[in-house]
Motif scaffolding. Structure first.
Motif, short mmCIF file in Angstrom:
data_model
loop_
_atom_site.label_atom_id
_atom_site.label_comp_id
_atom_site.label_asym_id
_atom_site.label_seq_id
_atom_site.Cartn_x
_atom_site.Cartn_y
_atom_site.Cartn_z
N GLN A 151 0.82 -1.11 -0.03
CA GLN A 151 0.17 -0.02 -0.04
C GLN A 151 0.92 1.09 -0.06
OE1 GLN A 151 -3.41 -0.33 -0.32
NE2 GLN A 151 -2.76 -2.32 -0.64
N PRO A 152 0.28 2.33 -0.43
CA PRO A 152 1.09 3.75 -0.43
C PRO A 152 1.45 3.90 1.10
CG PRO A 152 -1.01 3.94 -1.78
CD PRO A 152 -0.97 2.32 -1.04
N ARG A 153 2.73 4.59 1.10
CA ARG A 153 3.11 5.22 2.27
C ARG A 153 2.51 6.25 3.03
NH1 ARG A 153 8.70 8.37 0.93
NH2 ARG A 153 7.83 9.52 -0.86
N LYS A 154 2.71 6.62 4.25
CA LYS A 154 2.24 7.75 4.91
C LYS A 154 3.51 8.99 4.77
CE LYS A 154 2.18 5.78 8.96
NZ LYS A 154 2.39 4.25 8.57
N PRO A 155 2.76 10.26 4.83
CA PRO A 155 3.59 11.31 4.67
C PRO A 155 4.95 11.23 5.48
CG PRO A 155 1.17 11.81 4.99
CD PRO A 155 1.36 10.35 5.33
#
Length: 375
Positions: free
Chosen positions: A214-218
């Motif tokens: 999944q996409p990473r967090k900021p």
């Protein structure tokens, strides 16, 4: 080129206290700067990163120049039992001289691992290999028998490379030959086996494995921090190697890998020294400098090197308004300072023979001077 000439003071804590001794730096201020760099620039290493199991794949005795060495290919398999769809195997090569008393100091380098001079079969064994190969080729294609009969002394395989006992080749020895001759070993670790060098790779590699695709967090890590994490795991392995002095392991890199080497040195205090070559923005050059490689370069085509939060500082228009490098809570002088007091060699070679208008060695010099008081 210097629209934000005032740099954050490295020796004043967030509460306004002046740092006057090494203890306050180590226990208070260093942690504050590291937090700012993790949150806003390079990203955090998640707490749930899986363990790495190292396995020796091949061990070979070789000669590099006139130096006898042991070359060892080692693979670090990252436990992917939590998400088997992504596989991460860290590839590295350890080369140590055998004509000196060990354990030896080692320089770790980012690059493509390969055996420096694979050992050759003896003439007798090579003759057996060629005889078997000729028989196999003739069996596969009977027409080849006539060719081999016409050239009876021909051998498909011959010994390659200069003999270590012959005259030395002309010219200066390679850097790795000089390193080995001086009694050092070296490690080449493949950064792409840790994390891909592109934005699409953020859902694969070690970053993707931890995030389960999944996409990473900021504030999650980018590729620079991931490569640095991989170097740290390689050092874990070196701490188990009897041929290596783990207290004397350095880290080296050039260009993007110069950035990664500096990040490695800053966040892993076990590395004894760093050689940081032509690292530019995101490395030793000040983010606040507007010259050559810019913040917008990193937030644009190189965004995956950095934390997602870093993209804010290249935004002319956004819901939060506009931000630029002058809004960063720290700068590259802080990253260099995290390396103190260990020897840290910052180099740009000969700028006229490189790309001085892009790399901005002047901005790196300014950052290095600004980090000086911490050292």
């Amino acid at each position: 080129a210097n629209p934000y000439p005032l740099l954050p003071d490295l020796l004043t804590t967030n509460k306004g206290k002046k740092v006057k001794d090494a203890e306050t730096w180590t226990k208070v201020r260093r942690a504050e700067i590291a937090e700012d760099l993790e949150r806003e620039v390079y990203g955090r290493v998640p707490e749930n990163v899986p363990a790495v199991k190292w396995t020796v794949k091949i061990t070979d005795r070789e000669f590099v120049g006139r130096t006898p060495v042991i070359a060892r290919q080692v693979i670090g398999h990252v436990d992917n039992s939590s998400y088997p769809l992504i596989n991460v195997d860290i590839n590295m090569m350890l080369v140590v001289p055998t004509n000196v008393k060990g354990p030896v100091p080692v320089l770790m380098m980012f690059g493509r691992p390969s055996f420096p001079a694979p050992a050759q079969p003896s003439p007798e064994n090579l003759e057996k290999i060629n005889s078997a190969l000729k028989e196999l080729l003739i069996k596969s294609n009977p027409e080849l028998k006539a060719i081999f009969d016409q050239y009876p002394a021909y051998s498909p395989f011959t010994r390659s490379g200069p003999s270590p006992f012959g005259p030395p080749p002309a010219g200066e020895p390679s850097p790795t030959e000089q390193l080995l001759a001086a009694g050092w070993g070296y490690v080449t670790i493949d950064p792409n086996s840790i994390q891909a060098d592109n934005g699409a790779g953020l859902t694969s590699g070690i970053i993707g494995l931890v995030n389960r695709g999944q996409p990473r967090k900021p504030d999650d890590w980018g590729a620079l921090r991931a490569w640095a994490w991989g170097a740290g795991r390689a050092l874990d392995y070196l701490e188990t190697e009897k041929m290596v002095d783990p207290k004397k392991v350095g880290i080296e890199g050039v260009s993007r890998y110069g950035k990664a080497a500096l990040v490695t040195m800053a966040f892993d205090q076990r590395f004894a020294t760093g050689l940081i070559g032509s690292s530019g923005k995101g490395g030793t050059t000040l983010h606040r400098r507007v010259f050559g490689e810019a913040v917008e370069s990193l937030t644009g085509f190189s965004h995956y090197w950095m934390a997602g939060n870093y993209l804010k500082y290249g935004a002319a228009e956004a819901s939060f308004g506009s931000k630029n490098a002058g809004d960063l809570p720290t700068d590259s002088h802080g990253l260099i300072a995290l390396c103190a007091p260990r020897p840290t060699f910052i180099s740009y070679g000969i700028p006229e023979k490189g790309d001085a208008l892009w790399l901005d060695q002047q901005g790196s010099y300014m950052a290095t001077v600004a980090a000086g008081p911490v050292f």
